[in-house]
Design a protein around this motif. Structure first.
Motif, mmCIF file in Angstrom:
data_model
loop_
_atom_site.group_PDB
_atom_site.id
_atom_site.type_symbol
_atom_site.label_atom_id
_atom_site.label_comp_id
_atom_site.label_asym_id
_atom_site.label_seq_id
_atom_site.Cartn_x
_atom_site.Cartn_y
_atom_site.Cartn_z
ATOM 1 N N GLY A 108 -20.729 -72.949 115.342
ATOM 2 C CA GLY A 108 -20.765 -71.753 115.560
ATOM 3 C C GLY A 108 -22.278 -71.048 115.935
ATOM 4 O O GLY A 108 -23.199 -71.969 115.922
ATOM 5 N N PHE A 109 -22.403 -69.858 115.782
ATOM 6 C CA PHE A 109 -23.558 -69.114 116.214
ATOM 7 C C PHE A 109 -24.012 -67.897 115.243
ATOM 8 O O PHE A 109 -22.994 -67.224 115.120
ATOM 9 C CB PHE A 109 -23.618 -68.498 117.709
ATOM 10 C CG PHE A 109 -23.387 -69.642 118.662
ATOM 11 C CD1 PHE A 109 -24.471 -70.263 119.338
ATOM 12 C CD2 PHE A 109 -22.042 -70.079 119.124
ATOM 13 C CE1 PHE A 109 -24.174 -71.429 120.375
ATOM 14 C CE2 PHE A 109 -21.690 -70.926 120.096
ATOM 15 C CZ PHE A 109 -22.755 -71.802 120.770
ATOM 16 N N THR A 110 -25.262 -67.938 114.885
ATOM 17 C CA THR A 110 -25.283 -66.843 113.842
ATOM 18 C C THR A 110 -25.868 -65.558 114.971
ATOM 19 O O THR A 110 -26.079 -65.822 116.106
ATOM 20 C CB THR A 110 -26.642 -67.183 113.020
ATOM 21 O OG1 THR A 110 -27.767 -66.928 113.950
ATOM 22 C CG2 THR A 110 -26.775 -68.495 112.317
ATOM 23 N N PRO A 111 -25.980 -64.339 114.328
ATOM 24 C CA PRO A 111 -26.266 -63.125 115.032
ATOM 25 C C PRO A 111 -27.591 -63.374 115.741
ATOM 26 O O PRO A 111 -27.780 -62.766 117.017
ATOM 27 C CB PRO A 111 -26.480 -62.167 113.971
ATOM 28 C CG PRO A 111 -25.301 -62.691 112.999
ATOM 29 C CD PRO A 111 -25.565 -64.118 112.875
ATOM 30 N N GLY A 112 -28.399 -64.245 115.301
ATOM 31 C CA GLY A 112 -29.873 -64.638 115.833
ATOM 32 C C GLY A 112 -29.660 -65.278 117.056
ATOM 33 O O GLY A 112 -30.570 -65.060 117.992
ATOM 34 N N ALA A 113 -28.632 -65.518 117.582
ATOM 35 C CA ALA A 113 -28.254 -66.230 118.957
ATOM 36 C C ALA A 113 -28.061 -65.298 119.998
ATOM 37 O O ALA A 113 -28.158 -65.459 121.230
ATOM 38 C CB ALA A 113 -27.211 -67.368 118.933
ATOM 39 N N GLY A 114 -27.713 -64.027 119.621
ATOM 40 C CA GLY A 114 -27.706 -62.948 120.678
ATOM 41 C C GLY A 114 -26.291 -62.925 121.399
ATOM 42 O O GLY A 114 -25.243 -63.467 120.785
ATOM 43 N N SER A 115 -26.318 -62.467 122.459
ATOM 44 C CA SER A 115 -24.984 -62.043 123.226
ATOM 45 C C SER A 115 -25.177 -63.046 124.396
ATOM 46 O O SER A 115 -26.321 -63.174 125.039
ATOM 47 C CB SER A 115 -24.645 -60.954 123.647
ATOM 48 O OG SER A 115 -24.298 -60.019 122.266
ATOM 49 N N LEU A 116 -24.163 -63.455 125.121
ATOM 50 C CA LEU A 116 -23.990 -64.095 126.477
ATOM 51 C C LEU A 116 -23.552 -62.696 127.612
ATOM 52 O O LEU A 116 -22.582 -62.545 127.441
ATOM 53 C CB LEU A 116 -23.116 -65.056 126.581
ATOM 54 C CG LEU A 116 -23.353 -66.484 126.304
ATOM 55 C CD1 LEU A 116 -22.418 -67.407 126.197
ATOM 56 C CD2 LEU A 116 -24.885 -66.962 126.646
ATOM 57 N N ALA A 117 -24.406 -62.569 128.379
ATOM 58 C CA ALA A 117 -24.130 -61.584 129.528
ATOM 59 C C ALA A 117 -23.260 -62.187 130.619
ATOM 60 O O ALA A 117 -22.965 -63.686 130.785
ATOM 61 C CB ALA A 117 -25.359 -61.119 130.164
ATOM 62 N N PRO A 118 -22.540 -61.627 131.420
ATOM 63 C CA PRO A 118 -21.619 -62.123 132.491
ATOM 64 C C PRO A 118 -22.500 -63.158 133.407
ATOM 65 O O PRO A 118 -23.382 -62.761 133.684
ATOM 66 C CB PRO A 118 -21.101 -60.869 133.202
ATOM 67 C CG PRO A 118 -21.033 -59.853 131.887
ATOM 68 C CD PRO A 118 -22.257 -59.810 131.515
#
Length: 480
Positions: free
Chosen positions: A131-141
């Motif tokens: 899993g990933f914590t919120p600190g990993a951010g988001s993946l853009a398209p």
């Protein structure tokens, strides 16, 4: 022993050496071919790529390296993504340990837990869920996570047989789309094919309280430090001499008081000094029983940057922690897990800093420490929700619902611990004045749920349930 805390407070030397890297073995094995991505990609557009850096049929540890790519048209928060690697356990009783070697997103933002499949197959009865914590951010398209270099091994360090593992691909020396590792977005399969009959379960509602697990909850609804319910409920207000802190200081039970704030009873720990050891009064409250080990620990604590009265500047420590006793220098069954706030610095730090620290062991003299810590050098004055969870794989710290740090399996506890709060002065060098001054640390509640890893939202829901029911204390945790 009235308090085990006196054994702990030296300062943080280096981190423990990393676990030994795996030995590569050159045995050949038959690979599992990846299916075309079009056959396994869901509408959400996630793709998992895989390679291995331990390609032998047997190995000291398995090394699945992963990338998650967003092939869709909208941004995807990584905290909503789970990735599963499926394998066959060496035996029904085998235990495993997980580690992140390196990650573009930062290993502190990567979590790993092991699960058991509801429908075992010839090539899988366990899985490693990443899993990933919120600190990993988001993946853009079109973006991917970059390398997520992982490893896991048997707790005993006995060799693994990888050749019968569903997700293992010995020929994958370079990244490629890999359908035998699955990705799940908000609980729904977004990529890959799990072993037969093993789709993901629905994720729990993060606001749902947990089930009927042994629990300690205390709202600190007492009249004074002499209230007989404090002792009846398993607490000790420290009065004996000794460390940590200023030599010659007293641990003052009368400085542990209780007040009402916004309808809740709040415990106040006062520490005071007039610039000498004899005038210094530290405070501590702790459970008499060492019966707490894996599970969730939570408290709402108010840290203070300035004294309630008198001149500022003392090197004071405000804490919430669990601990057991050090039976011998460098004993490997010692354990301690700390939240420690230093409003005026100390231990070589010039200003306010918050530490979370997981301890394996230490030697008092000459000083040697084996621990891992995470820190943030800024003000934490005010109320904060503090949560630490301990499972069979890692220790995870949260502050105000946000991931703060994850520490590895090398620091897991071997024996049960007590639960403690204290406030004390490192030394008298930060403020040499002989003018009296007093500092406050306040505590709203404490919660421990045995052997269950709760989210911060579940902690809040559980505390809310106790308060809605008018219940100020419960302890169903069995003695150790």
């Amino acid at each position: 022993m009235n308090t085990p805390a006196e054994s702990t407070r030296r300062r943080r030397t280096g981190l423990r050496a990393a676990l030994a890297s795996a030995a590569a073995v050159a045995l050949a094995a038959t690979g599992l071919a990846a299916l075309p991505s079009s056959a396994v990609a869901a509408a959400d557009g996630l793709v998992v790529q895989y390679r291995t850096s331990a390609s032998g049929a047997s190995a000291d540890q398995s090394e699945p390296w992963l990338k998650v790519r967003n092939a869709g048209s909208t941004s995807v928060p990584l905290s909503s993504v789970k990735v599963r690697y499926y394998f066959k356990a060496e035996s029904a009783s085998a235990a495993y340990r997980f580690a992140c070697s390196w990650a573009v997103k930062g290993c502190a933002n990567i979590t790993g837990t092991f699960g058991t499949l509801a429908n075992p197959t010839a090539t899988a009865d366990r899985y490693l869920e990443i899993g990933f914590t919120p600190g990993a951010g988001s993946l853009a398209p079109g973006a991917d996570t970059g390398d997520v270099q992982l490893r896991f091994h048997q707790a005993s360090w006995a060799s693994l047989n990888q050749s019968d593992d569903y997700s293992f691909g010995p020929q994958q020396s370079a990244y490629g789309d890999w359908s035998k590792v699955t990705a799940h977005l908000n609980g729904a399969t977004a990529w890959g094919q799990a072993p037969g009959g093993n789709g993901p379960t629905d994720p729990p509602d993060p606001t749902d309280p947990p089930g009927d697990a042994p629990t300690l909850f205390d709202d600190f609804n007492y009249s004074s430090h002499t209230d007989p319910r404090i002792n009846a409920n398993g607490w000790s207000v420290r009065s004996n001499s000794g460390g940590p802190g200023v030599p010659g200081a007293t641990w003052a039970p009368e400085n542990v008081t209780f007040v009402s704030q916004s309808g809740n009873s709040v415990m106040n720990l006062e520490t005071s000094t007039a610039g000498t050891g004899a005038s210094t009064r530290h405070t501590e409250i702790l459970t008499r029983s060492m019966k707490f080990k894996n599970g969730t620990y939570a408290s709402r604590v108010k840290f203070s940057d300035a004294p309630r009265s008198g001149p500022d500047g003392d090197r004071i420590v405000q804490t919430f922690f669990t601990i057991n006793d050090l039976k011998a220098p460098m004993a490997d069954d010692y354990a301690e897990y700390d939240f420690e706030y230093l409003p005026n610095g100390g231990w070589g730090e010039p200003a306010n800093i918050l530490y979370t620290t997981s301890w394996e062991t230490y030697r008092p003299d000459p000083w040697e420490a084996v621990n891992q810590h995470t820190s943030d050098a800024r003000s934490y004055a005010g109320w904060h929700d503090l949560v630490v969870t301990i499972d069979d794989n890692q220790i995870t710290y949260y502050i105000d619902g946000q991931h703060f740090g994850t520490h590895g399996a090398a620091y897991l506890p071997e024996r049960p611990m007590s639960i403690n709060f204290n406030q004390w002065l490192i030394d008298l060098e930060g403020q040499p004045s002989t003018t009296p001054r007093a500092y406050d640390q306040q505590v709203d509640y404490v919660l421990h749920v045995k052997d269950q890893v709760l989210t911060p939202a579940q902690v809040n829901a559980m505390v809310g349930s106790y308060r809605s029911a008018g219940k100020t204390f419960e302890d169903t945790v069995p003695g150790s």
